[in-house]
Design an enzyme around this catalytic site. Structure first.
Site, PDB file in Angstrom:
ATOM      1  N   SER A 114       0.888  -1.257   0.030  1.00  0.00           N
ATOM      2  CA  SER A 114       0.018   0.033  -0.005  1.00  0.00           C
ATOM      3  C   SER A 114       0.887   1.380   0.032  1.00  0.00           C
ATOM      4  O   SER A 114       0.594   2.212   0.876  1.00  0.00           O
ATOM      5  CB  SER A 114      -0.843  -0.110   1.244  1.00  0.00           C
ATOM      6  OG  SER A 114      -1.424  -1.277   1.348  1.00  0.00           O
ATOM      7  N   ARG A 129       7.675   6.345  -4.274  1.00  0.00           N
ATOM      8  CA  ARG A 129       8.218   6.874  -2.721  1.00  0.00           C
ATOM      9  C   ARG A 129       7.539   6.237  -1.760  1.00  0.00           C
ATOM     10  O   ARG A 129       6.537   5.710  -1.696  1.00  0.00           O
ATOM     11  CB  ARG A 129       7.848   8.356  -2.804  1.00  0.00           C
ATOM     12  CG  ARG A 129       6.280   8.477  -2.785  1.00  0.00           C
ATOM     13  CD  ARG A 129       5.863  10.044  -2.906  1.00  0.00           C
ATOM     14  NE  ARG A 129       4.338  10.150  -3.060  1.00  0.00           N
ATOM     15  CZ  ARG A 129       3.595   9.912  -4.263  1.00  0.00           C
ATOM     16  NH1 ARG A 129       4.664   9.979  -5.170  1.00  0.00           N
ATOM     17  NH2 ARG A 129       2.511  10.179  -4.235  1.00  0.00           N
ATOM     18  N   ASP A 167      -3.799  -1.853  -1.900  1.00  0.00           N
ATOM     19  CA  ASP A 167      -4.835  -2.368  -1.194  1.00  0.00           C
ATOM     20  C   ASP A 167      -6.443  -1.628  -1.555  1.00  0.00           C
ATOM     21  O   ASP A 167      -7.244  -2.267  -1.206  1.00  0.00           O
ATOM     22  CB  ASP A 167      -4.678  -1.763   0.250  1.00  0.00           C
ATOM     23  CG  ASP A 167      -4.152  -0.190   0.524  1.00  0.00           C
ATOM     24  OD1 ASP A 167      -4.033   0.419  -0.599  1.00  0.00           O
ATOM     25  OD2 ASP A 167      -3.983  -0.007   1.647  1.00  0.00           O
TER      26      ASP A 167
END
Ligand code: ADP
Ligand code: MG
Length: 485
Positions: A114, A129, A167
């Site tokens: 996620s 990132r 997710d």
């Protein structure tokens, strides 16, 4: 916003079947589960959950974190799938015998990761990132599936990372598998440590180039919005001194500005900063009384100097839930909890009420901002005008699941949005996608396993694109009713 195409071109209908593994690296916890899809909208799920050790979130090398994850998978298999595990070890020595080692004995695993990734295939994606307090620089730019597979292989586990799952996409798939009736789900959204959403978009509306192969027959593709980074420039979002301070002291100042006003990781911190500011003001009487005579608990309020109240991230947003849930006239549950979790002894009713009001303001703002994100997708889909069916949304995450009235406050705000209104809000059906990430990851692993079987050799794809480039024609794919002229 990133608006990342996911290569997932359809949502399930509840008839899918099989046994799959799924893992979920959320932000706070790591979950490992196996899912048996029964093919009748139901499933059986076995799962374990561990908190991710804080030191691994900022480990010096990606191997530290991914090695830990692989270890958890090993333990899970040993405990819950011992037969399969032992058989695998035996088979490895018998590669050449007829019932020996074969690829189909390997568990297909859906990896819910996620964090923002640039996906380049169903089980391939590089980390763009870190968010949510993670910071392991050497993982950025690497394929996270490969990082996990390496560690799995080091432990010689019978597991193949078959699918990379966000997710939100998992939540969307899971909700669509389990949701009542034939209505397919429009949007999957997370309100947990972080917040994000993924929704079904018409391919013709996608202006980004979508490279590589995908199933074009549905005309749809799931888009991962990464709405956590909506309006990083703060052109629209509300901004208070507490938001500013939180951002300044975060590991990623200037990023994820929407998420920093909405999700579980940050709400408690905003409340904390507001309270600390109140404590500094001479005219404020919060958590103080000169003597026990002014306190209805007949003892002087004191604050443990070591309290989380004075430490960054020292106030968990679950305390806001307790405040919201406390309907006792004396707020005695909340006052007890202020003592237990924050070391604030003998808080008065007024103290507790002040805490509850601040928490309510922060929580309600979060719910209303959440409604903006959900409402925007509903409007974009035009579903309220296209039919009379409910518009189905699956949600997951501790905040939306456990914060009292979070969904009620979302509905209130949806009803106030132009183009939705009270009538539209009634048709929007927001349901918790229970165990969403696990089931969703299993469903995507299932799709991926299917793709392995039908995999078109790379050289054929190469040939196809060359022909397209040179002759402007398309070589028909299997199942396509086109003739090449
Ligand atoms: P993840 O994001 O790792 O998938 P969760 O969905 O469980 O995990 O979200 C964890 C976040 O939710 C944490 O930031 C935690 O502070 C917050 N949280 C947990 N319980 C509650 C609650 N009862 N009310 C509000 N926030 C909560
Ligand atoms: Mg989660």
């Amino acid at each position: 916003m990133s608006q990342i195409p996911t290569y997932v071109t359809g949502v399930p209908n509840g008839t899918e079947k099989g046994l799959y593994l799924a893992v979920d690296l959320g932000g706070t916890n790591f979950r490992v589960c196996s899912i048996h899809l029964n093919g009748d909208t139901t499933f059986n799920l076995t799962y374990t959950k561990v908190a991710i050790p804080k030191n691994l979130m900022t480990a010096s090398s990606a191997q530290d974190l991914f090695g830990f994850l692989a270890k958890q998978i090993e333990q899970f298999l040993k405990i819950h799938h011992e037969d399969h595990f032992e058989a695998h070890i035996r088979r490895r020595q018998t590669v050449t015998s007829p019932d020996g080692y074969r690829d189909e004995h390997i568990f297909r695993l859906g990896f819910t990761f996620s964090f923002p990734v640039q996906q380049s295939g169903i089980n391939k994606g590089t980390l763009i990132r870190w968010t949510k307090g993670f910071d392991i620089p050497d993982a950025v730019g690497k394929d996270v599936c490969a990082l996990l597979q390496q560690e799995i292989d080091l432990l010689r586990l019978p597991v193949k990372v078959a699918a990379l799952v966000n997710d939100t996409v998992g939540t969307l798939m899971a909700r669509s598998y389990t949701s009542p009736g034939k209505t397919s789900t429009l949007l999957g959204a997370i309100f947990g440590t972080g917040t994000n959403g993924a929704y079904v978009e018409k391919v013709r509306n996608i202006r980004k180039p979508i490279g590589g192969e995908y199933d074009k027959s549905t005309g749809e593709m799931v888009i991962n919005t990464e709405w956590g980074s909506f309006d990083n420039q703060l052109n629209h979002l509300p901004n208070t001194p507490y938001d500013e301070e939180l951002d300044r002291d975060s590991v990623n100042p200037g990023y994820q500005m929407f998420e920093k006003r909405v999700s579980g990781m940050f709400l408690g911190e905003i409340v904390r900063l507001a309270l600390v500011d109140m404590l500094k003001r001479p005219q404020s009487t919060l958590f103080t009384d000169a003597n026990s005579g002014t306190n209805d608990w007949k003892s002087t309020t004191t604050i443990n100097p070591d309290t989380g109240l004075f430490k960054q991230w020292g106030l968990d947003s679950s305390l806001m839930s307790i405040a919201a849930a406390d309907g006792t006239p004396e707020l005695s549950t909340l006052r007890q909890e202020l003592e237990n979790t924050l070391g604030i002894y003998s808080a008065s009713f007024e103290d507790a009420k002040a805490f509850k009001d601040v928490a309510y303001a922060v929580g309600r703002r979060a719910a209303r901002l959440s409604a903006v994100a959900l409402g925007a997708v509903v409007l974009q889909s035009n579903k309220l005008n296209e039919s009379n069916e409910p518009v189905d949304i699956g949600v997951d995450g501790s905040l939306v699941e456990h914060y009292p009235f979070f969904r009620t406050m979302i509905y209130e705000a949806l009803a106030a949005i132009e183009g939705i209104g009270p009538e539209g809000a009634k048709r929007i059906r927001i349901g918790i996608a229970k165990d969403g990430s696990g089931v969703g990851a299993a469903l995507i692993a299932l799709v991926a396993a299917g793709m392995e079987k039908n995999a078109v050799p790379d050289y054929l794809n190469q040939l196809r694109s060359e022909v397209t480039e040179r002759f402007g024609a398309t070589i028909p794919q299997m199942g396509m009713a086109t003739t090449l002229v």
